[in-house]
Scaffold this motif. Sequence first.
Motif, PDB file in Angstrom:
ATOM      1  N   ARG A  49       0.835  -1.210   0.000  1.00 52.86           N
ATOM      2  CA  ARG A  49       0.000   0.000   0.000  1.00 52.86           C
ATOM      3  C   ARG A  49       0.869   1.260   0.000  1.00 52.86           C
ATOM      4  N   VAL A  82      -2.378  -2.252  -9.676  1.00 49.06           N
ATOM      5  CA  VAL A  82      -2.421  -2.889  -8.353  1.00 49.06           C
ATOM      6  C   VAL A  82      -3.666  -3.740  -8.198  1.00 49.06           C
ATOM      7  N   PHE A  84      -5.368  -5.760  -5.051  1.00 46.24           N
ATOM      8  CA  PHE A  84      -5.264  -6.090  -3.638  1.00 46.24           C
ATOM      9  C   PHE A  84      -6.169  -7.254  -3.262  1.00 46.24           C
ATOM     10  N   GLU A  87     -10.430  -9.974  -2.693  1.00 45.22           N
ATOM     11  CA  GLU A  87     -11.608  -9.115  -2.905  1.00 45.22           C
ATOM     12  C   GLU A  87     -11.359  -8.355  -4.198  1.00 45.22           C
ATOM     13  N   GLY A  89     -13.030  -6.150  -5.926  1.00 44.32           N
ATOM     14  CA  GLY A  89     -13.348  -4.729  -6.022  1.00 44.32           C
ATOM     15  C   GLY A  89     -13.962  -4.322  -7.342  1.00 44.32           C
TER      16      GLY A  89
ATOM     17  N   ARG B 204     -16.480  -3.281  -0.347  1.00 38.67           N
ATOM     18  CA  ARG B 204     -16.256  -4.114  -1.548  1.00 38.67           C
ATOM     19  C   ARG B 204     -14.824  -4.031  -2.059  1.00 38.67           C
ATOM     20  N   SER B 205     -14.012  -3.190  -1.434  1.00 33.73           N
ATOM     21  CA  SER B 205     -12.623  -2.951  -1.841  1.00 33.73           C
ATOM     22  C   SER B 205     -12.487  -2.235  -3.179  1.00 33.73           C
ATOM     23  N   THR B 206     -13.587  -1.651  -3.676  1.00 37.09           N
ATOM     24  CA  THR B 206     -13.465  -0.856  -4.902  1.00 37.09           C
ATOM     25  C   THR B 206     -12.806   0.492  -4.594  1.00 37.09           C
ATOM     26  N   GLU B 208     -10.086   1.042  -2.883  1.00 34.83           N
ATOM     27  CA  GLU B 208      -8.640   0.962  -3.128  1.00 34.83           C
ATOM     28  C   GLU B 208      -8.343   1.092  -4.614  1.00 34.83           C
ATOM     29  N   MET B 212      -6.291   4.156  -6.511  1.00 37.90           N
ATOM     30  CA  MET B 212      -5.082   3.850  -7.277  1.00 37.90           C
ATOM     31  C   MET B 212      -5.062   4.531  -8.640  1.00 37.90           C
TER      32      MET B 212
END
Lengths: 249, 384
Positions: A49, A82, A84, A87, A89, B204-206, B208, B212
């Motif tokens: 990160r 990236v 991560f 999950e 996303g 939901r980790s969207t 991150e 980015m």
Amino acid sequence: MIEIKEVTKQFKDKKKFVTALKHVSLTIKEGEVLGLLGENGAGKTTLLRSIATLMEPTSGSIEVAGFHTVKQSAEVKKRLGVLFGSETGLYERLTARENLEYFASLYGLGKHETKVRIEKLAKMFGMRHYLDRKVGGFSKGMRQKVAIARTLLHDPDIILFDEPTTGLDITSSNVFRQLVHQLKREGKTIIFSSHIVEEVTMLCDRVVMIHKGELVYNGTLEKLYEEESSTDLNYIFMSRLVRGGNEDV
Amino acid sequence: MFNILKKELKDSFRDQRTLLLTVLLPLLLMSALVFFYENMLSSNEEDTYEIVVEEQRYDFVKGLLAKHENLNISAVEDVEEKLEAGEAVAGIIIPADFEQQVISGVTPLVQILGDMYSQNSVIAINAIEMAFTQYSQTIVAERLAQSNVDVAVLTPFVMEQVQIVEGDDSMMMIAYLVPLMLTIAVGVGISPSATDLIAGEKERSTMEALLMTPVNRGSLLLAKWLTMVIIATVTGFITLGIVFVEVQFFTETLKAGISFGDQTVVIAIVSLLIVVSYSALMASALMVTSILAKTVKEAQSYGTPITMIAILPALLMVNLGLNELATIHFVIPIMNIFAIFKELFFGVVNVEHILLTIGANLLASLIIFMIGRVMFMKDKWVLA
């Protein structure tokens, strides 16, 4: 190239400080595939990160392709892809194509370029037949492919994968491994964290072991095997942690 | 930023909860409100009320209440029994020798039975009391005349109530309930999007993946806030639109009561501007709760009290008359929605009050947005 110099990262947890990274220094060369090994909570994700500009180091500095991750984060982001964790996303109510088009627009890709890139990635990952279906109905493997495609959409030179195969079935894991080989052939710099040592053995030129925020090994696999007089990376990993003072092992 | 806004709107309106709460909820709330009041206002004039009286006193009471055509009088054996059975809304018990007692100067007891918690019962009791009071005054007048005393001695002066504000009780209630429903509808309508756009992205980790991209966090947050404002505004417009259409085309009493004459267009435009300013305020407040939360569920827990916050100023404003409204009522956000709509419903267009209301809401929205922005810039609030 990625240059990590004396990076320390501390978090405030209630009233006390927790140190996630302690004076980590590391250089990753262009075109290199680096494996990041460590237990859960060792500091792998914090390090990734920090490289990815999502976290600011408490002290020390990180440069990606000559750009400072804090002062020149936008330049760094353009060069990074990236992914991560497991999950993926993705936006469930959008189709795979809409997901990719959205991120392409955020990376500043033009309409034509976006179309060409999506077609290329869809062909590469065999996802043409479900490109226009909503992601909500996808299997984990299908989602992971779309997420990887999103990571590669802007054709980044440096790619970070944080435990990308966790929760994936064998077929999807193999697709990912083939992808890393292909990206390596294309000259991309790759860092991926994992706690699956076989995966690291298969894919990496160099291994970094991290434990309680500190680097406990940084070198090639051959050198490591030589030092430990063993080729069993699981055994080496555990014995290094014991020597590193892990009372829980 | 436009690309983010476009995507967020597309994503939000594909969410069935958003559609349900932005369109269906206002439709149900406002239809219920409009038709309830229409029915209540028109029924008061036409409804009949069942009254019971002991058999032997039926003729006397029937004669006394003859002018009250909406009172349907029945003779029964047991008045209380019929009332408890719910067969009548009021009952009268009079001594068998009532007239005799009055003539002989004894003060007989007249019992009017009913339920003070029932509106129908209260209406009937008021009508009965009015009839008996008139009868009592007639007796007093007769007694004074017999004693050669002028009846005028009982009336040393007369009083007259003058209503200085045009309108009636029903208008007062409508002016109170429409903004209450509007504020709740806007809060509830925006809620799914507000929780999903930030807390949902973290869960939901969207988030991150978004962080980015080279898009800066400030633009990202602004686009999300604008999405919330648009959805809230749409909910508010739909809410007011439903009230307008239903009052205009499906009611008679309310239509006659709510008439702005030449000011209709001005009041409509001002109402929409107020909705926009309130939407901005709610969007900022719910955005901050969404930043505070790590999951959608947590954001819902923080956000629900905010969506219902309008109830508090509503309670404070319910009994205030138009002339009691002071500058402070237009300066305090949310409370000012009730104050300004009270004025608008009574046809008062006060430019200073309108600007104060819109300005106060926008200023509060800006301050809360800036707090949210500071939080959004910090890793601990944006990374799950």
